[in-house]
Design a protein around this motif. Structure first.
Motif, PDB file in Angstrom:
ATOM      1  N   GLU A 122      -1.670 -14.659  -7.621  1.00 54.73           N
ATOM      2  CA  GLU A 122      -0.440 -15.242  -8.153  1.00 54.73           C
ATOM      3  C   GLU A 122      -0.115 -14.614  -9.498  1.00 54.73           C
ATOM      4  N   ALA A 123       1.205 -14.493  -9.754  1.00 52.61           N
ATOM      5  CA  ALA A 123       1.683 -13.994 -11.040  1.00 52.61           C
ATOM      6  C   ALA A 123       3.104 -14.488 -11.248  1.00 52.61           C
ATOM      7  N   PRO A 124       3.462 -14.884 -12.474  1.00 54.38           N
ATOM      8  CA  PRO A 124       4.821 -15.396 -12.697  1.00 54.38           C
ATOM      9  C   PRO A 124       5.902 -14.375 -12.353  1.00 54.38           C
ATOM     10  N   ARG A 125       5.653 -13.106 -12.530  1.00 56.67           N
ATOM     11  CA  ARG A 125       6.650 -12.068 -12.270  1.00 56.67           C
ATOM     12  C   ARG A 125       6.353 -11.298 -10.992  1.00 56.67           C
ATOM     13  N   GLY A 126       5.479 -11.804 -10.175  1.00 54.76           N
ATOM     14  CA  GLY A 126       5.205 -11.152  -8.898  1.00 54.76           C
ATOM     15  C   GLY A 126       3.914 -10.364  -8.926  1.00 54.76           C
ATOM     16  N   VAL A 127       3.443 -10.066  -7.728  1.00 52.13           N
ATOM     17  CA  VAL A 127       2.224  -9.279  -7.550  1.00 52.13           C
ATOM     18  C   VAL A 127       2.616  -7.933  -6.958  1.00 52.13           C
ATOM     19  N   GLU A 128       2.218  -6.871  -7.584  1.00 51.34           N
ATOM     20  CA  GLU A 128       2.564  -5.523  -7.145  1.00 51.34           C
ATOM     21  C   GLU A 128       1.308  -4.817  -6.675  1.00 51.34           C
ATOM     22  N   ILE A 129       1.361  -4.272  -5.474  1.00 52.78           N
ATOM     23  CA  ILE A 129       0.247  -3.525  -4.897  1.00 52.78           C
ATOM     24  C   ILE A 129       0.731  -2.106  -4.638  1.00 52.78           C
ATOM     25  N   LEU A 130       0.137  -1.143  -5.302  1.00 52.11           N
ATOM     26  CA  LEU A 130       0.515   0.260  -5.161  1.00 52.11           C
ATOM     27  C   LEU A 130      -0.588   0.968  -4.381  1.00 52.11           C
ATOM     28  N   LEU A 131      -0.212   1.599  -3.282  1.00 50.06           N
ATOM     29  CA  LEU A 131      -1.154   2.293  -2.425  1.00 50.06           C
ATOM     30  C   LEU A 131      -0.702   3.735  -2.250  1.00 50.06           C
ATOM     31  N   ASP A 132      -1.602   4.628  -2.486  1.00 57.07           N
ATOM     32  CA  ASP A 132      -1.326   6.044  -2.269  1.00 57.07           C
ATOM     33  C   ASP A 132      -2.158   6.496  -1.069  1.00 57.07           C
ATOM     34  N   ALA A 133      -1.699   6.074   0.106  1.00 56.15           N
ATOM     35  CA  ALA A 133      -2.445   6.378   1.326  1.00 56.15           C
ATOM     36  C   ALA A 133      -1.466   6.506   2.478  1.00 56.15           C
ATOM     37  N   SER A 134      -1.905   7.232   3.523  1.00 51.11           N
ATOM     38  CA  SER A 134      -1.046   7.431   4.690  1.00 51.11           C
ATOM     39  C   SER A 134      -1.002   6.207   5.585  1.00 51.11           C
ATOM     40  N   SER A 135      -1.998   5.344   5.496  1.00 51.44           N
ATOM     41  CA  SER A 135      -2.033   4.151   6.340  1.00 51.44           C
ATOM     42  C   SER A 135      -2.594   2.985   5.544  1.00 51.44           C
ATOM     43  N   VAL A 136      -2.161   1.794   5.961  1.00 47.89           N
ATOM     44  CA  VAL A 136      -2.618   0.549   5.338  1.00 47.89           C
ATOM     45  C   VAL A 136      -3.166  -0.328   6.444  1.00 47.89           C
ATOM     46  N   LYS A 137      -4.369  -0.856   6.256  1.00 50.00           N
ATOM     47  CA  LYS A 137      -5.000  -1.719   7.241  1.00 50.00           C
ATOM     48  C   LYS A 137      -5.081  -3.134   6.703  1.00 50.00           C
ATOM     49  N   LEU A 138      -4.494  -4.060   7.449  1.00 49.31           N
ATOM     50  CA  LEU A 138      -4.567  -5.484   7.121  1.00 49.31           C
ATOM     51  C   LEU A 138      -5.220  -6.181   8.304  1.00 49.31           C
ATOM     52  N   GLY A 139      -6.482  -6.492   8.164  1.00 48.70           N
ATOM     53  CA  GLY A 139      -7.218  -7.071   9.270  1.00 48.70           C
ATOM     54  C   GLY A 139      -7.185  -8.582   9.263  1.00 48.70           C
ATOM     55  N   SER A 140      -7.212  -9.160  10.493  1.00 45.82           N
ATOM     56  CA  SER A 140      -7.317 -10.616  10.687  1.00 45.82           C
ATOM     57  C   SER A 140      -6.145 -11.376  10.074  1.00 45.82           C
TER      58      SER A 140
END
Length: 287
Positions: free
Chosen positions: A218-236
């Protein structure tokens, strides 16, 4: 004239009689004294006195010899004894020293070319007290743990200028530029963690995991996730459908789209020709 002559004759006769008596008295023998009273110590008393004097002399010689031997063994000198030296700035101890009773000092320093070693069969305890004798701080180094009891614990760098670590009843603060956890299991936090940046080492993966519960960021101004990858895996990720149990066709779905609830929670929705994300899905209702 006749009367004076008579007096002179009588005086002469008296003087002559006294001379005769005195001369006879000189020739009189004095009575002999048969009893002799000796003066001094004789016999066994004399032998006992000589024995006591000899014993006293031997005792004095033995005491003197022991005193000289103790002075030689303990290495007594004007500056001190043995490895103990009395200086103007304090007491200097050389080598290993053992204290059977508590030691009260203001400052303990080692020599410049050696390090200070405190050794004990059980534990080493350092106590600090105020003027009233009350305990204000304690550091105990035992065979199983190191315990510190104080109002505030501070760890500073080598020169003592920069504060690296502080701990008190309210918080524990780490003031270094970087905190590194090298354990295979990582770091475990029972409660919330506040940090401006979480970053993995170079060429290593970053993993945030909650094995049995949810992971919330949590963050008052939002959560930023920066990924420098060709694929993103979100399991389950949970499967989001309309209220009610999912149909068998949905369970056999091979392609899904990632949806985001208004609260920021991610879930999967069956992919269709158009977006199938529904804000009224069961996942968003439970969030």
């Amino acid at each position: 004239m006749e009367q004076s002559a008579t007096l002179d004759i009588e005086t002469l006769k008296i003087t002559q009689d006294q001379y005769i008596l005195a001369s006879h008295s000189l020739h009189l023998q004095r009575p002999a004294c048969d009893v002799v009273y000796p003066v001094g110590l004789y016999g066994w008393r004399k032998r006992c006195l000589y024995f006591l004097l000899l014993l006293l002399l031997v005792t004095m010689i033995v005491n003197l010899a022991l005193t000289v031997w103790i002075l030689k063994v303990m290495n007594f000198s004007v500056d001190g004894m043995g490895s103990l030296r009395l200086k103007q700035d304090g007491i200097h101890l050389e080598g290993v020293s053992k204290f059977q009773r508590p030691l009260y000092v203001n400052d303990i320093q080692s020599r410049r070319d050696s390090w200070l070693l405190l050794r004990s069969d059980k534990n080493v305890t350092l106590n600090a007290r105020n003027k009233e004798g009350q305990l204000t701080g304690q550091l105990a180094v035992g065979p199983e743990a190191v315990e510190a009891q104080c109002q505030r614990l501070e760890v500073r760098n080598g020169d003592g200028g920069r504060l690296l670590f502080t701990a008190d009843e309210e918080e524990v603060a780490i003031l270094t530029d970087r905190l590194t956890v090298t354990g295979t299991e990582g770091a475990v936090f029972d409660h919330s963690v506040e940090t401006p940046l979480i970053r993995a080492r170079t060429s290593e993966d970053l993993k945030l995991e909650s094995p049995t519960r949810t992971l919330t960021m949590e963050a008052p101004r939002g959560v930023e996730i920066l990924l420098d990858a060709s694929s993103v895996k979100l399991g389950s990720l949970p499967l989001g459908v309309h209220t009610g149990s999912p149909s068998p066709a949905v369970q056999k779905q091979a392609v899904f789209e990632v949806c985001v609830c208004p609260s920021g929670k991610l879930y999967l929705s069956p992919a269709e020709s158009s977006s199938s994300c529904q804000a009224m899905s069961n996942i968003c209702l439970w969030s």
